[in-house]
Write an enzyme that holds these catalytic residues in place. Structure first.
Site, PDB file in Angstrom:
ATOM      1  N   ASP A 243      89.945 102.520  66.614  1.00 17.00           N
ATOM      2  CA  ASP A 243      89.183 101.843  65.097  1.00 17.00           C
ATOM      3  C   ASP A 243      88.321 101.687  65.676  1.00 17.00           C
ATOM      4  O   ASP A 243      87.429 100.771  65.117  1.00 17.00           O
ATOM      5  CB  ASP A 243      90.589 101.505  64.718  1.00 17.00           C
ATOM      6  CG  ASP A 243      90.550 102.300  63.098  1.00 17.00           C
ATOM      7  OD1 ASP A 243      89.995 102.809  62.711  1.00 17.00           O
ATOM      8  OD2 ASP A 243      91.971 102.084  63.195  1.00 17.00           O
TER       9      ASP A 243
ATOM     10  N   LYS B 204      91.932 111.172  56.828  1.00 17.71           N
ATOM     11  CA  LYS B 204      91.922 111.382  58.396  1.00 17.71           C
ATOM     12  C   LYS B 204      92.244 112.924  59.008  1.00 17.71           C
ATOM     13  O   LYS B 204      91.905 113.227  60.174  1.00 17.71           O
ATOM     14  CB  LYS B 204      92.360 110.381  59.551  1.00 17.71           C
ATOM     15  CG  LYS B 204      91.327 108.731  58.426  1.00 17.71           C
ATOM     16  CD  LYS B 204      92.244 107.182  59.126  1.00 17.71           C
ATOM     17  CE  LYS B 204      91.910 106.146  58.571  1.00 17.71           C
ATOM     18  NZ  LYS B 204      92.243 104.808  58.371  1.00 17.71           N
TER      19      LYS B 204
ATOM     20  N   GLN C 145      97.450 102.315  60.262  1.00 10.97           N
ATOM     21  CA  GLN C 145      97.182 102.227  58.721  1.00 10.97           C
ATOM     22  C   GLN C 145      97.559 100.349  58.645  1.00 10.97           C
ATOM     23  O   GLN C 145      98.340 100.244  58.121  1.00 10.97           O
ATOM     24  CB  GLN C 145      97.785 102.851  58.531  1.00 10.97           C
ATOM     25  CG  GLN C 145      96.894 103.440  56.766  1.00 10.97           C
ATOM     26  CD  GLN C 145      95.515 103.439  56.808  1.00 10.97           C
ATOM     27  OE1 GLN C 145      94.548 104.289  57.699  1.00 10.97           O
ATOM     28  NE2 GLN C 145      94.454 102.762  56.139  1.00 10.97           N
TER      29      GLN C 145
END
Ligand code: NAP
Length: 273
Positions: free
Chosen positions: A114, A47, A91
């Protein structure tokens, strides 16, 4: 046809880079990480690299060892209030003992890149990336009137996938662990999205020749990465995404692609949290 993720992801990243270049300042992504978890470190690195390549200012904040739910909440509150932070990712997995639901819900919906919160601006990245893939390979009207079967009903893949397929006017069935005779459904399907987490779950006997198969699964067999579908026996009779190299790159590219959009949505808006 094999539906590779890379060309679609590259197109999304190219468009993200162009969008970022047109902004007043770089969007900023903060990823809160668990330094005890090596497996997720790879995802975080992917990412960060993809963001950097598009001009996005992305950084990781590792939580100190033995952090509690309150430690996470304090940090997220600070990031929610920080005017220069566009998107926040926490995360998974979290540090042992930390309450995942409380932490996830503490992220401002305006910074939930997200798309995990119910009323976020975006749906979760993996199903959204799959729609990008279908649009790219099959055209925007492909799903209209098609029979689609989603195997798996998780909050981040199965359910939002079904909703997105429905929003494109497919007729959608969701199968799960209690479904009797999944083959009866998949044999009728023009599109099958398999998100179960079991290697070789979907076999060639279960599908209609010519169907489009999207393999979301990530499984490790003898150290090798494989999906949920019996790729070798399906690839000659169906259009199918490979694992690795199919849905995986789309999830990251979709995330990066929505950061400039999120930046624009936040501009001039009063943050709720
Ligand atoms: P999950 O939360 O574990 O959900 C799995 C789903 O599969 C559940 O709904 C479960 O049904 C269903 N299932 C399990 N065994 C089954 C069976 N024998 N028959 C039918 N359905 C069955 O997993 P997830 O988060 O949705 O992820 C699914 C897979 O996709 C995993 O391999 C994950 O690693 C992968 N993934 C990949 C990406 C990517 O970027 N490529 C992103 C996210 C996830 P019940 O609800 O009845 O238990």
């Amino acid at each position: 046809m094999i539906l590779y993720g890379k060309p679609v992801a590259d197109a999304l990243l190219k468009s993200a880079k162009k969008a970022v270049a047109s902004l007043e300042s770089a969007p900023k992504l903060v990823i809160v990480t668990n330094p005890n978890d090596n497996a997720s470190a790879v995802y975080v690195k992917n990412k960060l690299n993809a963001c950097a390549a598009c001009g996005i200012d992305a950084s990781a904040i590792p939580m100190p060892d033995k952090s509690t739910t309150n430690d996470y909440l304090r940090l997220i509150d600070r990031l929610n209030k920080a005017k220069d932070v566009t998107g926040i990712i926490v995360q998974l997995p979290l540090i042992d003992g930390v309450n995942e639901e409380i932490v996830a819900k503490s992220i401002s919906k305006q910074k939930d890149v997200d798309g995990f919160l119910k009323d976020s601006f975006f749906p979760p990245c993996t199903p959204a990336g799959i729609i990008h893939m279908l649009d790219y390979y099959k055209g925007k009207n492909f799903l209209n009137g098609k029979n689609a079967v989603v195997i798996g009903r998780s909050e981040i893949v199965g359910k939002p996938m079904a909703n997105l397929l429905l929003s494109r006017d497919a007729t959608v069935t969701i199968c799960h662990s209690k479904t009797q005779d999944i083959s009866a459904f998949t044999k009728q399907a023009d599109v099958v999205v398999c998100a179960v987490g079991k290697a070789k779950f979907l076999t060639h006997e279960m599908v209609k020749p010519g169907a489009t198969i999207i393999d979301v699964g990530i499984n490790r067999i003898d150290g090798k990465l494989v999906g949920d579908c019996d790729f070798e026996n399906l690839k000659d009779i169906c259009d199918i995404t490979p694992v690795p190299g199919g849905v995986g790159p789309m999830t990251v590219a979709t995330l990066v692609h929505r950061l400039p959009a999120l930046y624009n949505k936040q501009k001039d808006k009063h943050l709720e949290k």
